[in-house]
Structures are given as structure tokens and as C-alpha cells.
Design an enzyme around this catalytic site. Structure first.
Site, PDB file in Angstrom:
ATOM      1  N   ASP A 148       0.812  -1.221   0.000  1.00  0.00           N
ATOM      2  CA  ASP A 148       0.000   0.000   0.000  1.00  0.00           C
ATOM      3  C   ASP A 148       0.846   1.273   0.000  1.00  0.00           C
ATOM      4  O   ASP A 148       0.618   2.177   0.826  1.00  0.00           O
ATOM      5  CB  ASP A 148      -0.935   0.014   1.228  1.00  0.00           C
ATOM      6  N   GLU A 200     -11.094   0.733  -3.244  1.00  0.00           N
ATOM      7  CA  GLU A 200     -10.328   1.204  -2.085  1.00  0.00           C
ATOM      8  C   GLU A 200      -9.184   2.095  -2.536  1.00  0.00           C
ATOM      9  O   GLU A 200      -9.010   2.350  -3.716  1.00  0.00           O
ATOM     10  CB  GLU A 200      -9.823   0.021  -1.227  1.00  0.00           C
TER      11      GLU A 200
HETATM   12  C1  6LW Z   1      -5.612  -1.984   2.180  1.00  0.00           C
HETATM   13  C2  6LW Z   1      -6.410  -2.039   0.961  1.00  0.00           C
HETATM   14  C3  6LW Z   1      -5.621  -3.011   0.250  1.00  0.00           C
HETATM   15  O1  6LW Z   1      -6.096  -1.176   3.174  1.00  0.00           O
HETATM   16  O2  6LW Z   1      -5.196  -3.914   1.135  1.00  0.00           O
HETATM   17  O3  6LW Z   1      -4.440  -3.488  -1.644  1.00  0.00           O
HETATM   18  C4  6LW Z   1      -5.581  -3.448   2.404  1.00  0.00           C
HETATM   19  N1  6LW Z   1      -5.322  -2.866  -0.970  1.00  0.00           N
HETATM   20  O4  6LW Z   1      -6.511  -0.885   0.248  1.00  0.00           O
HETATM   21  C5  6LW Z   1      -4.657  -3.900   3.435  1.00  0.00           C
HETATM   22  O5  6LW Z   1      -3.313  -3.664   3.062  1.00  0.00           O
END
Ligand code: 6LW
Length: 528
Positions: A27, A187
């Protein structure tokens, strides 16, 4: 076929080899301040939290510390594995650095600040907006706060409010701003103002093999946003077999390099081998150049395959003069000099760990046993380093008078391989054992009795597995092996990667000090 070719025949033009930071550093988020770039990564149940890196060129990164160094900033007591600190964002505004993240175990978004990137960060300031992966955009005296969430139909949606960055107080209600392009798990939203547009960029597809980065643009920070017609802008989900061992590309940040060109820095992982879709080293940091077209949309740039939507093992990064070889090897001496990579689980009692340097410069690490074993979700006595390379060799020496102490190759409380010395104070018997913990199976594979004195233990790893040994009288005695895939995210679940850690435990409740006099872990860069 060399390793690079093996990482994808679609490769291989460019001066930089991906990943640019190896091992469990997921991340990534990046900002520019005072002539340097800074990057943060998530850290889940590990302490200190949020590794912090510095770079001149976006390619060569040096870890300069952690953002969350005090339990008053992040309380990880009892957090489940892969809970705790989720994706952070780093931003710089008006002389102040902001790192905003989520403690997922308590579902709370918060940020900390500092004026001195080498110094301590503030106590947390909480923001009353739900979701994960918070991000900030500062503009014209306003601070926009974004995070993910769900709309009224329970579909993924990015929410936005304005906050007072001094207090975290919300100045407007949380409103839905963008619904993504339709992939699951929308996300990691980031909002940028570049030229005449606001761009909202996010990840979709989940952080596994379907991962991707998508984006949209609009004329106002509140939207409406028009989706990039060629979404996803980057994904490796369609590269299979020998085309790419690099998978899971997604969750990134967009940043202007020192050459004025734009780059995406994002996560991805390296699966064990072609046709072996497992990864155990965690999600790592990748870079690719992007170029804005005349139409105002940006696309992955490659001198060979234009607009290819994929992350390659080799990329051309004009901003980087030379990619330095990174040596991830550690020893007790190097960890004593610079402990930045030494990592603990949850809420460690740091008085249980002590480095000692003798007059000849030899360093040892004393670790106090507790009754907590590696199989629990509280804090065992555990001091570890991330595994960053597939091919490694570790040699350790440890001595303990009672109970057990050794080295664990650790993914989580259910999945770890332990090579350890046991001692029985009463009988004086000493031995070295290999124990394999895979889910509910916990098996001591082999035990070898040893003479009094430190145990000489170690392992060698390849992409496929680990082979463990004990040394007696200078002769290596194999204790057995175990496969890496049983420590992979595909088998164990979760968002972390493998560590090798020195640990000590005494189920009898007595606590003696274990003394580690060697922890040499060779992890040389094999790909540049
Ligand atoms: C993070 C989310 C994700 O918060 O994995 O790859 C989660 N994306 O955005 C945990 O690292």
C-alpha cells in the site's frame, strides 16, 4: 532464461527493475517535500507501524524510520493478524507532513503530523468518517478527506468530507463522490489536481490476482467524475503463465518525478514461479511511468509497448540515473547499528530485548522468554526482519538455559516454521528441533540432541521452500524442509508477508533470557 526474462516475456526495456522495494511493504503512498520524496507503507499487526522511506529519484528508497513509534499512537494489543494498521497516505502541506491511516481493528481513521520528518510524529487525531484507506488533498486553504465505503445499495463508493487539519473536525458531511468502474473492493482513493482536472484514482478488484488501478476526472473536487474510458489504467490480471510472475498490481499513488514526468508507485507481488500462483514475501513496491495524452487522460508509458496497461519487471524511469543494488542482508551488528528493520509483534514490552556489544565489537541480542507462544495473537518475545529475497541463507547461534529459543520463519500465528533450541534446566538435556506449523497441524519433524553451549542453527531458502539444519562440530545435519507456499497469502490468507524472527518462549512460566550471538541472514539482491 534468466530471472528477469522469467518474470515476463513482455519485459524488458528499461533502466529500473521492479520491485523497487522488496518484501512486505504494501500500500505505498508517496509525497514530495523539501527536495525529497517520502513513502509510507502499511504494517498491520507489526510494531513499530508504518515504515517511512526517503528517496531522491522515486526508485532508490532508504528506510529512515517509522511513523507510529509509540503505543499511544497505535495500540496493537490483541489485534488479529492482518488487522491493525491498514493503508496509509502521506502528504505535505505548508511545512507539515501528514500520515493518515486506519486502525482497522478498531475501525478508526486518524492522522499524525510532524514538521521534522526525522523526528517524532504527533499523537493521533481522529476523523469521524468511516471506511478504510483515508487520503488527503490540500488546496486553497481546504483539506479534503477521502476514504472508501459503501453506498445505499451496498456497492463500493468513495466518500469525501472537508476537515480542519488542525483538529480533525469535519467541516462538511461525508458525501459519496465516486463509485469506481464496477470492480469489487473499491479502495485506496487519492484525489489530485493536475492541470484543468481533478483526478480520483483508486484500486479495485481486491488485493489479489484481480487487482487493478482505475480513475476518473472532473472539474471540481466534489465531482461529478467521468470514468477513464480505458479503465483499468494498470493491472496484471490478464497476464498469465510465463507472461508475468508479477501479479496483484494495484493500490498506488500518482506523483510527479524530478524530471517533471508522472509515475505510479503501487503494490504488486511476485508469485513463486511460472504456473505456481502463490506468494509469501508479501506485497511489494513497484513503479511505472505514465504519460498524459493531449486528451488529458494518463496512460502507462513504455518505450516498447505503448499504453499497455501492465506493470513490467523492467521499466524506463528517466528520473533515475542509476538503480542501486539493495542488499537486504542483516546481522546482529547491522541491526545494532541501525535497528530500523527490526520489527516486533503487536504491543511489545521492549524491556524484554537488549543488545550487548562486547569490547571486540561483537554484538549479541538478549531476549527474555515469556509464556506466550508463537501460536497466539498477543505479543510473543519476537524480533524479526522481513524476508525480501527468495534465495537466502540464515545462520544463527542461540543459547538458553530452560524452555525454548530459536528462529521462526513466520507468516502468522497459525503458519510458521520454527527451528529452535530446547533446554531442560533440571535434566540439563539440550536439543535442536524443527517444528512445522501449518494451520492446525503442528509437527515436530526432527529433534537432534546437542552438547552444552550455543546451538548453531540455520536455513536456506529458495522460492519454493526452506531447508533447515543444525551444525554439530562444524558439520551440518539436515532437519528437514518445508514449502514456501504453505506460508503464502493464498494459503494463509491475510495481507502480510514472511519474517524471520528471533524468538524465545517458556511454557513453564519461568522466564530466562535467551542469548542470540549470531543472526546472519544473507539476502542478496538476485535480480539486478
Ligand atoms: C488496504 C487495501 C488493500 O487497506 O489492502 O491493496 C488493504 N489494498 O486498500 C490492506 O493492506
Amino acid at each position: 532464461m534468466n530471472e528477469i526474462e522469467n518474470f515476463g516475456k513482455y519485459v524488458s526495456e528499461g533502466n529500473v527493475t521492479n520491485p523497487i522495494v522488496k518484501g512486505f511493504y504494501p500500500d505505498p503512498s508517496v509525497c514530495f517535500a523539501e527536495g525529497k520524496y517520502y513513502m509510507v507503507c502499511s504494517s498491520m499487526q507489526y510494531f513499530p507501524g508504518v515504515p517511512l522511506f526517503e528517496s531522491d529519484d522515486l526508485v532508490n528508497w532508504k528506510q529512515i524510520g517509522h511513523v507510529l513509534t509509540r503505543s499511544s499512537q497505535i495500540d496493537l494489543e490483541n489485534v488479529n493478524s492482518s488487522g491493525g494498521v491498514f493503508a496509509p497516505t502521506i502528504r505535505y502541506n505548508d511545512g507539515v507532513f501528514y500520515m493518515v491511516t486506519t486502525n482497522d481493528s478498531y475501525h478508526k481513521n486518524f492522522y499524525v503530523t510532524t514538521k521534522d520528518i526525522y523526528g517524532e510524529w504527533s499523537e493521533p487525531v481522529f476523523v469521524d468518517q468511516a471506511g478504510i484507506d483515508p487520503s488527503l488533498l490540500f488546496e486553497d486553504g481546504k483539506c479534503y478527506f477521502m476514504s472508501n465505503g459503501s453506498d445505499e445499495d451496498n456497492n463500493g463508493c468513495i466518500f469525501q468530507c472537508e476537515i480542519n487539519p488542525e483538529t480533525g473536525e469535519k467541516l462538511s458531511e461525508s458525501r459519496p463522490m465516486w463509485k469506481g468502474s464496477g470492480g469489487r473492493y473499491l479502495e485506496s482513493p487519492h484525489l489530485y489536481h493536475i492541470g484543468e482536472y481533478y483526478y480520483v484514482m483508486a484500486a479495485e478488484g481486491g488485493t489479489e490476482y484481480g487487482h487493478m488501478i482505475t480513475y476518473a476526472r472532473g472539474k471540481s473536487p466534489y465531482g461529478p467524475f467521468e470514468n477513464y474510458p480505458e479503465n483499468p489504467v494498470i493491472t496484471n490480471r490478464n497476464l498469465g503463465g510465463h507472461q508475468s510472475r508479477i501479479q496483484g498490481i494495484g493500490h498506488g499513488d500518482l506523483i510527479m518525478g524530478p524530471d517533471g514526468e508522472y509515475y505510479i508507485i503501487c503494490l504488486g507481488f511476485r508469485q513463486l514461479a511460472t504456473w505456481v500462483p502463490y506468494h509469501h514475501l508479501g506485497r511489494e513496491v513497484f513503479i511505472t511511468p505514465v504519460k498524459f495524452g493531449e486528451d488529458g487522460w494518463f496512460r502507462v508509458a513504455s518505450p516498447v509497448f505503448n499504453n499497455s496497461h501492465v506493470m513490467r519487471a523492467r521499466v524506463e524511469i528517466p528520473a533515475c540515473k542509476k538503480q542501486e543494488k539493495t542488499d537486504y542482508s542483516v546481522s546482529l551488528e547491522s541491526l545494532y547499528e541501525n535497528p530500523v528493520r527490526l520489527t516486533y509483534l503487536r504491543k511489545p514490552d521492549l524491556s524484554n530485548y537488549g543488545f550487548v556489544k562486547d569490547e571486540n565489537g561483537k554484538v549479541s541480542l538478549r531476549i527474555k522468554q515469556t509464556a506466550v507462544t508463537l501460536n497466539e495473537t498477543i505479543s510473543p518475545s519476537f524480533a524479526g526482519v522481513r524476508q525480501s529475497e527468495f534465495e537466502t541463507e540464515l545462520r544463527a547461534e542461540v543459547e538458553v538455559a530452560d524452555g525454548e529459543a530459536g528462529v521462526t520463519v513466520y507468516m502468522d500465528e497459525n503458519n510458521h516454521f520454527d527451528i529452535f533450541m530446547s533446554a531442560d534446566r533440571n535434566s540439563g538435556a539440550m536439543s535442536v528441533s524443527l517444528r512445522i506449523c501449518e494451520g492446525d497441524l503442528k509437527t515436530v519433524v526432527k529433534t537432534e540432541s546437542i552438547e552444552k553451549g550455543p546451538a548453531h542453527i540455520g536455513f536456506r531458502s529458495t522460492a519454493y521452500g526452506y531447508s533447515f539444519f543444525v551444525e554439530k562440530g562444524g558439520v551440518e545435519i539436515p532437519l528437514g524442509g518445508a514449502q514456501s507456499k504453505y506460508l503464502s497469502s493464498e494459503v494463509c490468507g491475510g495481507f502480510t508477508g514472511v519474517f524471520a524472527a528471533m524468538y524465545a518462549t517458556n511454557p513453564s512460566g519461568e522466564s530466562t533470557w535467551a542469548e542470540f550471538t549470531r543472526f546472519d541472514w544473507k539476502q542478496e539482491d538476485t535480480y539486478i
